[in-house]
Design a protein around this motif. Structure first.
Motif, PDB file in Angstrom:
ATOM      1  N   GLY A 147      47.072  47.528  31.487  1.00 48.26           N
ATOM      2  CA  GLY A 147      46.535  48.009  32.756  1.00 48.26           C
ATOM      3  C   GLY A 147      45.332  47.175  33.178  1.00 48.26           C
ATOM      4  N   LYS A 148      44.586  47.695  34.106  1.00 47.50           N
ATOM      5  CA  LYS A 148      43.415  46.972  34.597  1.00 47.50           C
ATOM      6  C   LYS A 148      42.246  47.144  33.633  1.00 47.50           C
ATOM      7  N   THR A 149      41.521  46.059  33.401  1.00 49.96           N
ATOM      8  CA  THR A 149      40.327  46.112  32.559  1.00 49.96           C
ATOM      9  C   THR A 149      39.196  45.399  33.280  1.00 49.96           C
ATOM     10  N   GLU A 150      37.993  45.853  33.001  1.00 53.67           N
ATOM     11  CA  GLU A 150      36.808  45.190  33.544  1.00 53.67           C
ATOM     12  C   GLU A 150      36.206  44.313  32.456  1.00 53.67           C
ATOM     13  N   LYS A 151      35.804  43.097  32.852  1.00 49.65           N
ATOM     14  CA  LYS A 151      35.199  42.159  31.902  1.00 49.65           C
ATOM     15  C   LYS A 151      33.940  41.571  32.507  1.00 49.65           C
ATOM     16  N   LEU A 152      33.064  41.112  31.623  1.00 49.65           N
ATOM     17  CA  LEU A 152      31.876  40.394  32.069  1.00 49.65           C
ATOM     18  C   LEU A 152      31.518  39.343  31.032  1.00 49.65           C
ATOM     19  N   GLY A 153      30.742  38.366  31.465  1.00 50.02           N
ATOM     20  CA  GLY A 153      30.287  37.308  30.574  1.00 50.02           C
ATOM     21  C   GLY A 153      28.778  37.318  30.456  1.00 50.02           C
ATOM     22  N   LEU A 154      28.274  37.040  29.274  1.00 55.87           N
ATOM     23  CA  LEU A 154      26.832  36.986  29.036  1.00 55.87           C
ATOM     24  C   LEU A 154      26.514  35.754  28.213  1.00 55.87           C
ATOM     25  N   LYS A 155      25.620  34.917  28.738  1.00 51.34           N
ATOM     26  CA  LYS A 155      25.122  33.749  28.000  1.00 51.34           C
ATOM     27  C   LYS A 155      23.641  33.966  27.736  1.00 51.34           C
ATOM     28  N   ILE A 156      23.242  33.714  26.486  1.00 45.82           N
ATOM     29  CA  ILE A 156      21.840  33.873  26.082  1.00 45.82           C
ATOM     30  C   ILE A 156      21.370  32.563  25.483  1.00 45.82           C
ATOM     31  N   ASN A 157      20.156  32.162  25.856  1.00 45.93           N
ATOM     32  CA  ASN A 157      19.595  30.913  25.361  1.00 45.93           C
ATOM     33  C   ASN A 157      18.091  31.090  25.180  1.00 45.93           C
ATOM     34  N   GLY A 158      17.566  30.582  24.085  1.00 43.28           N
ATOM     35  CA  GLY A 158      16.131  30.643  23.848  1.00 43.28           C
ATOM     36  C   GLY A 158      15.772  29.892  22.590  1.00 43.28           C
ATOM     37  N   THR A 159      14.496  29.797  22.332  1.00 42.56           N
ATOM     38  CA  THR A 159      14.012  29.058  21.165  1.00 42.56           C
ATOM     39  C   THR A 159      13.121  29.947  20.320  1.00 42.56           C
ATOM     40  N   ILE A 160      13.346  29.897  19.009  1.00 40.96           N
ATOM     41  CA  ILE A 160      12.476  30.588  18.064  1.00 40.96           C
ATOM     42  C   ILE A 160      11.927  29.560  17.084  1.00 40.96           C
ATOM     43  N   LYS A 161      10.887  29.941  16.385  1.00 43.21           N
ATOM     44  CA  LYS A 161      10.324  29.102  15.327  1.00 43.21           C
ATOM     45  C   LYS A 161      10.794  29.696  13.998  1.00 43.21           C
TER      46      LYS A 161
END
Length: 193
Positions: A147-161
């Motif tokens: 059936g019908k489904t809802e989707k989404l995309g998430l991109k995460i970017n960052g810097t840690i020490k």
């Protein structure tokens, strides 16, 4: 007093009822990182075993709670010897600290599809607040065999020490102290039961 308590309980249950749960599609997602080796070249890695979820009741996801967990023993840099060294007490100490987690505390919309996500990262037994840049695409409705489904995309970017979390020794001559975190996920809206 009873009316006030009943009102609070009703509001809380309504908020919970409208919360949307999104589960990660692991075959179209990745939790990875990049470090610099010998101050010369970038080396990429990822965690093959991970889980992620998003819970939100607002359409703009400004109240979203994003959670990510990864199995440190699943680290993969395309080099078995290096992977073994990274799992050792010299770096991640995977036997003692087998997972790392991230849980958002705030999601702030910057503009358009751009967000700032702040939360707690727990790595190598150390928990610290971190802020990542994020891009949210969708949601979109798609046809599927179920059936019908809802989707989404998430991109995460960052810097840690890394040494802030006690990973590896200080000094960046061999491996940079700064680690770029890169995660991308495709999420499907959980169907009501």
């Amino acid at each position: 007093m009873k009316k006030l308590a009943l009102t609070v309980v009703t509001l809380l249950s309504l908020t919970t009822a409208f919360a949307q749960n999104w589960t990660v599609d692991k075959s179209h997602s990745r939790v990875g990182f990049t470090v610099t080796h010998l101050m010369l070249t970038d080396v990429d890695g990822n965690f093959k075993t991970f889980d992620a979820s998003i819970t939100s009741s607002k359409p703009d996801f400004s109240d979203a709670v994003i959670e990510v967990t990864a199995d440190v023993n699943s680290i993969n840099t395309d080099n078995e010897r290096r992977d073994g060294h990274l799992k050792s007490p010299d770096f991640f100490d995977a036997a003692k600290f087998p997972t790392f987690t991230f849980k958002s505390k705030s999601v702030q919309k910057v503009e358009g599809k751009k967000y700032k996500i702040t939360g707690d990262l727990t790595l190598h037994g150390v928990t610290k607040p971190v802020t990542f840049d994020a891009t949210l695409t969708g949601p979109v409705t798609m046809d599927s065999p179920r059936g019908k489904t809802e989707k989404l995309g998430l991109k995460i970017n960052g810097t840690i020490k890394r040494t802030d979390f006690g990973v590896g020794s200080s000094g960046s001559a061999v491996v940079s102290e700064e680690v770029e975190i890169k995660a991308a996920g495709e999420f499907a809206k959980a169907q009501p039961k």
